[in-house]
Design an enzyme around this catalytic site. Structure first.
Site, PDB file in Angstrom:
ATOM      1  N   GLU A 195      19.317 -39.644  17.973  1.00 36.37           N
ATOM      2  CA  GLU A 195      19.550 -41.008  18.560  1.00 36.37           C
ATOM      3  C   GLU A 195      19.439 -41.100  19.922  1.00 36.37           C
ATOM      4  OE1 GLU A 195      23.251 -42.230  17.034  1.00 36.37           O
ATOM      5  OE2 GLU A 195      22.598 -41.735  14.801  1.00 36.37           O
ATOM      6  N   PRO A 196      19.403 -42.422  20.642  1.00 39.33           N
ATOM      7  CA  PRO A 196      19.635 -42.345  22.035  1.00 39.33           C
ATOM      8  C   PRO A 196      20.623 -41.659  22.681  1.00 39.33           C
ATOM      9  CG  PRO A 196      19.257 -44.459  20.993  1.00 39.33           C
ATOM     10  CD  PRO A 196      19.468 -43.600  19.966  1.00 39.33           C
ATOM     11  N   SER A 197      21.800 -41.588  22.012  1.00 41.69           N
ATOM     12  CA  SER A 197      23.053 -40.910  22.599  1.00 41.69           C
ATOM     13  C   SER A 197      23.278 -39.643  22.139  1.00 41.69           C
ATOM     14  CB  SER A 197      24.332 -41.745  22.522  1.00 41.69           C
ATOM     15  OG  SER A 197      24.495 -41.778  21.238  1.00 41.69           O
ATOM     16  N   ILE A 227      11.081 -40.517  16.077  1.00 42.45           N
ATOM     17  CA  ILE A 227      10.989 -40.004  14.938  1.00 42.45           C
ATOM     18  C   ILE A 227       9.403 -39.781  14.472  1.00 42.45           C
ATOM     19  CG2 ILE A 227      11.472 -40.438  12.526  1.00 42.45           C
ATOM     20  CD1 ILE A 227      13.957 -39.766  14.319  1.00 42.45           C
ATOM     21  N   PHE A 438      11.172 -29.947  20.828  1.00 41.11           N
ATOM     22  CA  PHE A 438      11.943 -30.682  19.537  1.00 41.11           C
ATOM     23  C   PHE A 438      12.106 -29.506  18.540  1.00 41.11           C
ATOM     24  CE2 PHE A 438       7.979 -28.983  17.791  1.00 41.11           C
ATOM     25  CZ  PHE A 438       7.188 -29.959  17.507  1.00 41.11           C
ATOM     26  N   GLU A 439      12.945 -30.126  17.454  1.00 41.02           N
ATOM     27  CA  GLU A 439      13.632 -29.035  16.461  1.00 41.02           C
ATOM     28  C   GLU A 439      14.469 -28.230  16.900  1.00 41.02           C
ATOM     29  OE1 GLU A 439      11.227 -27.464  13.172  1.00 41.02           O
ATOM     30  OE2 GLU A 439      10.044 -29.455  13.384  1.00 41.02           O
ATOM     31  N   THR A 441      15.773 -27.744  21.239  1.00 41.61           N
ATOM     32  CA  THR A 441      15.345 -27.487  22.561  1.00 41.61           C
ATOM     33  C   THR A 441      15.817 -25.823  22.704  1.00 41.61           C
ATOM     34  OG1 THR A 441      17.230 -27.512  23.929  1.00 41.61           O
ATOM     35  CG2 THR A 441      15.792 -29.550  23.695  1.00 41.61           C
ATOM     36  N   ASN A 442      14.776 -25.044  23.446  1.00 38.74           N
ATOM     37  CA  ASN A 442      15.055 -23.535  23.461  1.00 38.74           C
ATOM     38  C   ASN A 442      16.044 -23.410  24.365  1.00 38.74           C
ATOM     39  OD1 ASN A 442      12.345 -23.629  22.345  1.00 38.74           O
ATOM     40  ND2 ASN A 442      11.245 -22.432  23.945  1.00 38.74           N
TER      41      ASN A 442
END
Length: 629
Positions: A195-197, A227, A438-439, A441-442
């Protein structure tokens, strides 16, 4: 000998008592009744994770030695049969350049993928899928990684995370209803968490679902951003805050719940596709939910267990990223080697220059380690392992950064030609950049690896603390732990990988074993020094995570090369060389990172970095006087 043992044991007992008093859990409330830790341990399931146990300074070899090999003859034959049609699809039908130009997959390409069964690779046959296991899925991911990462995101967002929750947590009714659609009926799925936040902090989501007075529905409101497949998905795994009553206390709390949401429920809309740096043929969009009526039977897992569902979905799919990117690295290395073998400069083909040789060697090392990780984890999962989350997180970090490095070096070897679109590498570089974000962040995953491992190590110290509450009942545990630490403190005992390795790799085994032993010491020292405040020591945690990543990469590489030697594979000499080279280099880095965790000089350095960062924030950017002012 008895005198040395007695002194060592007495000293270790003093050390352990001191550590236990100061350990991470020292402030936790203790039970007033007598505690039999041995009885408690018997009721707990043993954690078989190699990495989790390494944080305790222990060796749990079962997941890495010998190198896993789970596919039977029929499964190997099946994957061999599938490779050709998939490669033919990419050769004859898919056009990555066209996909990117139109920012979506052409209808012919989509239809061909559905006909291949590419959208239901792991769905059981009886529900319309191909029924492949994780290792077979990884082989398919490799092919995608060689050819088109953008298309890979369309497929991956659909099944690796989009409907994976239904496979993992769905009821029989949910599986019967939805899996045939997403596997073979051209119905796309998506995973709606961000989400944005709420980015990396998934627990802070604001999307909300309120249960109807009759308890038969939830009413969902809110929005999600970024998404993948968001504007084409008809079925989504959506996470929202819900009010949940604690069955023990009766207290009402907000907890995240996972839902299966159909666009057909009404109230689900999506924005236009985002304009992105790369993976442009995968459509990324914002999704809006306005008074969406979700039947209670579409709760995925249990009410309030949404965070657990989300993390398990992400953890379950991360190995596929490593498999995919090992394929991408193969392509980059092929292009770089072809160029280096033919390009002449200063009267020599450039592969004869040391600078180019080092690049090609390091590229090959990173590819070998990534591939070794991917198939270690997938085959552990296929063997029924439940303890692979640390390893999966490491594989995602390592693969995404290795692929970026390998692609960048390939472009460098090709020089100006590599910068041109016609070389076919610049698109891969743009596509690769998202994989470090994504999924998970490192940056967050490094903290996840370090803190999850430390928590497990801290629980072991807590166990010792409880044992000292009733030493008579737990004398064996206390003596064993005291002796282990005492001998380790004088360089006796500790982890030894060599019994599991081919003879040619024993020197490497010593190097990596030393790293593992130093790692266990570093974890204990950090726990003793910082206690619960370790969570705030992100500089130290990053160093610890980097050491963990290098050590795990070394162990799986050693295991794979030992397998090659045992089977006398045609590539054995090269694989042994790769393993030796990787472990020498990685051991040096790991020991350096571990040294940083206990170095006062580096503490001062990190404090200076904190001050510089604060100055940048206070001044909205650079705060220096120009040299010409």
């Amino acid at each position: 000998m008895l005198r040395i043992s007695a002194i060592a044991t007495r000293n270790a007992r003093n050390i352990v008592n001191g550590e236990v008093r100061r350990c991470l859990s020292a402030t936790a409330a203790q039970p007033k009744h007598k505690v039999d830790v041995k009885q408690e341990r018997a009721t707990e399931r043993q954690n078989m994770s190699f990495m989790a146990n390494m944080f305790r300074g222990e060796l749990e070899p079962s997941q890495v030695f010998p190198y896993p090999d789970v596919l039977n003859a029929d499964q190997k034959e099946m994957i061999t049969m599938l490779v050709d049609p998939f490669e033919r699809f990419f050769r004859d039908i898919n056009d990555p350049v066209k996909n990117e130009e139109i920012s979506k997959l052409p209808t012919e390409t989509e239809n061909s993928l559905w006909e291949l069964g590419a959208f239901g690779i792991q769905v059981p046959n009886e529900l319309g899928g191909m029924g492949l296991n994780n290792t077979q899925y990884g082989r398919m991911c490799e092919i995608v990684g060689v050819n088109d990462l953008g298309l890979g995101i369309v497929i991956g967002a659909h099944q690796s995370i989009g409907f994976k929750g239904i496979l993992l947590f769905g009821t029989d009714a949910q599986k019967q209803k939805y899996l045939p659609k997403v596997a073979s009926e051209k119905v796309y799925a998506a995973f709606a968490l961000t989400e944005p936040s709420s980015g990396s902090d998934a627990g802070s989501i604001r999307c909300r679902a309120v249960k109807s007075p009759d308890g038969k529905h939830y009413i969902l409101n809110g929005s999600k951003i970024w998404i993948s497949n968001g504007n084409i998905a008809e079925i989504m795994t959506v996470f929202a805050q819900t009010e949940v009553t604690d069955p023990k206390t009766g207290e009402k709390k907000d907890k995240v719940t996972a839902f299966i949401v159909e666009r057909g429920f009404g109230g689900v809309t999506s924005g236009p596709p985002e304009k992105k740096m790369g993976i442009r043929c995968s459509q990324t969009a914002e999704v809006y939910f306005e008074d969406v009526k979700i039947p209670i039977e579409n709760v995925l897992g249990k009410e309030g267990d949404g965070f657990k569902v989300a993390m398990n979905i992400l953890n379950n799919g991360r190995f596929g990223m490593a498999a995919t990117l090992s394929g991408t690295m193969r392509l980059c290395i092929q292009k770089a080697s072809e160029h280096a073998a033919n390009r002449v400069q200063f009267g020599k083909k450039i592969h004869n220059f040391g600078a180019i040789q080092e690049k090609l060697a390091r590229m090959a090392l990173h590819q070998y380690a990534t591939e070794s990780m991917a198939y270690t984890i997938s085959q552990n999962m296929d063997s029924g392992s439940q303890d692979y989350h640390l390893e999966a997180a490491i594989s995602k970090v390592f693969a995404s950064e290795s692929a970026w490095f390998v692609c960048d070096e390939a472009i460098q070897i090709l020089g100006g030609m590599g910068y041109m679109q016609s070389a076919g590498l610049e698109k891969f570089m743009r596509d690769l950049r998202i994989f470090r974000i994504f999924e998970g962040t490192n940056d967050i995953l490094r903290l996840f690896v370090a803190l999850t491992g430390i928590q497990y190590a801290g629980s072991h110290l807590k166990e010792l603390q409880r044992a000292f509450k009733n030493p008579a009942a737990n004398l064996g545990l206390i003596f064993k732990e005291s002796s282990r630490r005492a001998f380790r403190s004088v360089g006796i005992g500790g982890v030894d990988l060599n019994p599991y390795l081919h003879n040619d790799l024993r020197e490497c085994g010593k190097q990596v074993s030393e790293c593992m032993n130093e790692f266990g010491k570093a974890v204990e020292q950090l726990l003793v020094k910082h206690g619960k405040n370790i969570v705030d020591q992100q500089f130290m945690l990053n160093n610890l995570a980097n050491a963990a990543i290098d050590i795990y990469a070394s162990v799986v590489v050693l295991s794979r090369a030992s397998r090659a030697a045992k089977l006398n594979l045609p590539t054995v000499e090269n694989e042994l060389l790769l393993a030796k080279t990787w472990c020498t280099d990685a051991s040096y880095r790991a020991l350096l990172n571990l040294k940083k965790t206990g170095s006062n000089d580096h503490v001062d350095l990190y404090n200076q970095m904190t001050k510089i960062s604060n100055t940048v924030i206070e001044n909205d950017g650079v705060f220096t006087t120009r040299p010409i002012d």
